[in-house]
Enzyme design. Sequence first.
Site, short mmCIF file in Angstrom:
data_model
loop_
_atom_site.label_atom_id
_atom_site.label_comp_id
_atom_site.label_asym_id
_atom_site.label_seq_id
_atom_site.Cartn_x
_atom_site.Cartn_y
_atom_site.Cartn_z
N ASP A 1 0.86 -1.16 0.00
CA ASP A 1 0.00 0.00 0.00
C ASP A 1 0.92 1.23 0.00
O ASP A 1 2.05 1.16 0.47
CB ASP A 1 -0.88 -0.03 1.26
CG ASP A 1 -1.65 1.25 1.46
OD1 ASP A 1 -2.40 1.64 0.56
OD2 ASP A 1 -1.46 1.87 2.53
N ASP B 1 -0.03 4.95 0.96
CA ASP B 1 -0.20 5.97 2.00
C ASP B 1 -0.31 5.35 3.38
O ASP B 1 -1.13 4.47 3.63
CB ASP B 1 -1.43 6.82 1.68
CG ASP B 1 -1.30 7.52 0.34
OD1 ASP B 1 -0.20 8.02 0.04
OD2 ASP B 1 -2.29 7.56 -0.40
#
Length: 199
Positions: free
Chosen positions: A10, A12
Amino acid sequence: MTRPAAVLFDRDDTLVEDVPYNGDPDRVRPMPGAAGAVRLLRERGIRTAVVSNQSGIGRGLLTEAQVRAVNARVDALLGPFDVWAYCPHAPGDGCGCRKPAPGLVTEAARLLGVRPEDCVLIGDIGADMGAALAAGARGVLVPTARTLPEEVTAAPVVCADLLGAVRHVLLDEPRAAAGGRAGHSVTAGDRAAGSGRRG
């Protein structure tokens, strides 16, 4: 856990600090340990990808060019990553790519030339773990202050930080502590796919 063919991240709050709907590359700040974690994978010959919900595009808050510019900055600071895959849709669009749907994971695996089940997705919320589960990949949660307690409880494996998560998937450390609790496994029936709160 066997060593993966690829590790998907991922973006952020996993690789870089979460700046909501960030379109400014100058605001990109790596998360602690991110550079070392990605470097360790590269040294071991493990392919890497980033899979990220970017609903700011669908909401009209960001352009694809801005997202690509931010991704390029992440690449410059931490990469290069082999593959980038992001979902541009808003939550209500009903797409198959927005995490926790499996689309980003399966697309990244396809572009990497590996099977989803040979990938590990490292993220910070339940939507990441849900996407991994839905695609047949393995998930490792690295909680932050934004991670809900039930997402930690439901995660198949929990590690305290990103470098510990990478060491775990490389079998360098059998378990990594998370808030004083060892990484753990749960059965599929115990897993809950989070709906996601950002991106």
